[in-house]
Design a protein around this motif. Structure first.
Motif, mmCIF file in Angstrom:
data_model
loop_
_atom_site.group_PDB
_atom_site.id
_atom_site.type_symbol
_atom_site.label_atom_id
_atom_site.label_comp_id
_atom_site.label_asym_id
_atom_site.label_seq_id
_atom_site.Cartn_x
_atom_site.Cartn_y
_atom_site.Cartn_z
ATOM 1 N N UNK A 1 80.867 54.853 94.159
ATOM 2 C CA UNK A 1 81.295 55.203 95.518
ATOM 3 C C UNK A 1 82.514 54.391 95.946
ATOM 4 N N UNK A 2 82.737 53.246 95.300
ATOM 5 C CA UNK A 2 83.915 52.419 95.592
ATOM 6 C C UNK A 2 85.022 52.628 94.558
ATOM 7 N N UNK A 3 84.712 53.334 93.488
ATOM 8 C CA UNK A 3 85.658 53.624 92.410
ATOM 9 C C UNK A 3 86.257 52.354 91.812
ATOM 10 N N UNK A 4 85.526 51.269 91.884
ATOM 11 C CA UNK A 4 85.974 50.017 91.277
ATOM 12 C C UNK A 4 84.817 49.036 91.270
ATOM 13 N N UNK A 5 84.909 48.060 90.383
ATOM 14 C CA UNK A 5 83.846 47.078 90.268
ATOM 15 C C UNK A 5 83.736 46.569 88.847
#
Length: 243
Positions: free
Chosen positions: A75-79
């Motif tokens: 959902x954040x498209x990063x991590x």
């Protein structure tokens, strides 16, 4: 008989491939095995993130909870897990509450009770990229030894995952081809119906079908299917290759 843990893990993976009903079944089993072997008696969540055509998806997980943790990151498209897959580098988060990177994601994952994360890339040697994602509700869960074990595990599993991705790719291609063949068959039958009804040539019938498709704003294959269905409501077109 060898007592090397690496030999044992490899044998377990080979057994998992042989015992699997399909690709998804094998990958889920791989995640459960990883969670158990790297958890050391404590609960660890495990998922596999696959990046294909710029889209991220969890293709397998040790549990529904593990899948949900992966989806929080998407959902954040990063991590950490997405970075591990994209950059093909191990990402270790000893304590979520002390991590400065990805602050919004860290707040979100902390709200789900997770405190440490370890993401290890698979070597797929192609356009697709993937990472093994491990989550724990304990801080500092994944030390140097656990990290090396996870890397070794991902390395041993990479060959199996490459095969699974290849099988999935060919399966998708086969399904697309079968759909295209069915569409072509419906169009050919519809053209034949138009030729009989209008007493015209094949070329004229096809032009009529294309114009009707454009005028009605309906896909050519869908209009063809409607024509076939209206001609004989009890008949469904079948490809010439069906037996």
């Amino acid at each position: 008989m060898s007592s090397d843990p690496a030999d044992s893990r490899t044998n377990d993976l080979q057994d998992a491939v042989l015992d699997s009903l399909d690709v998804g079944h094998f990958l889920d089993g791989l995640c459960r095995h990883a969670a158990q072997s790297l958890g050391e008696g404590e609960e660890v969540l495990c998922g596999i993130t696959l990046l294909r055509d710029r889209k991220a998806a969890t293709v397998a997980s040790s549990s529904e909870s593990a899948r949900k943790m992966d989806e929080v990151q998407y959902s954040y498209d990063d991590g950490p897990c997405l970075s591990a897959a994209r950059e093909q580098a191990t990402v270790d988060i000893p304590d979520v509450e002390r991590e400065a990177r990805w602050p919004e994601y860290m707040d979100a994952i902390s709200g789900h009770g997770m405190r440490s994360i370890l993401a290890v890339p698979f070597d797929l040697a192609g356009d697709a990229k993937a990472a093994l994602n491990l989550y724990s509700d304990a801080p500092n869960k994944f030390g140097n030894e656990a990290m090396e074990r996870a890397r070794a595990y991902a390395g041993e599993a990479s060959r199996s995952l490459r095969l699974a991705v290849r099988i999935a790719h060919h399966s998708e291609h086969a399904e697309d081809l079968a759909t295209a063949m069915e569409s072509r068959t419906a169009i050919d039958i519809a053209i034949g119906i138009i030729m009989c009804q209008s007493r015209c040539s094949q070329t004229d019938a096809f032009e009529y079908l294309k114009k009707a498709s454009s005028h009605r704003n309906v896909k050519l294959r869908d209009l063809a299917g409607q024509i076939v269905a209206s001609s004989n409501a009890n008949s469904q077109p079948a490809t010439h290759f069906d037996h």
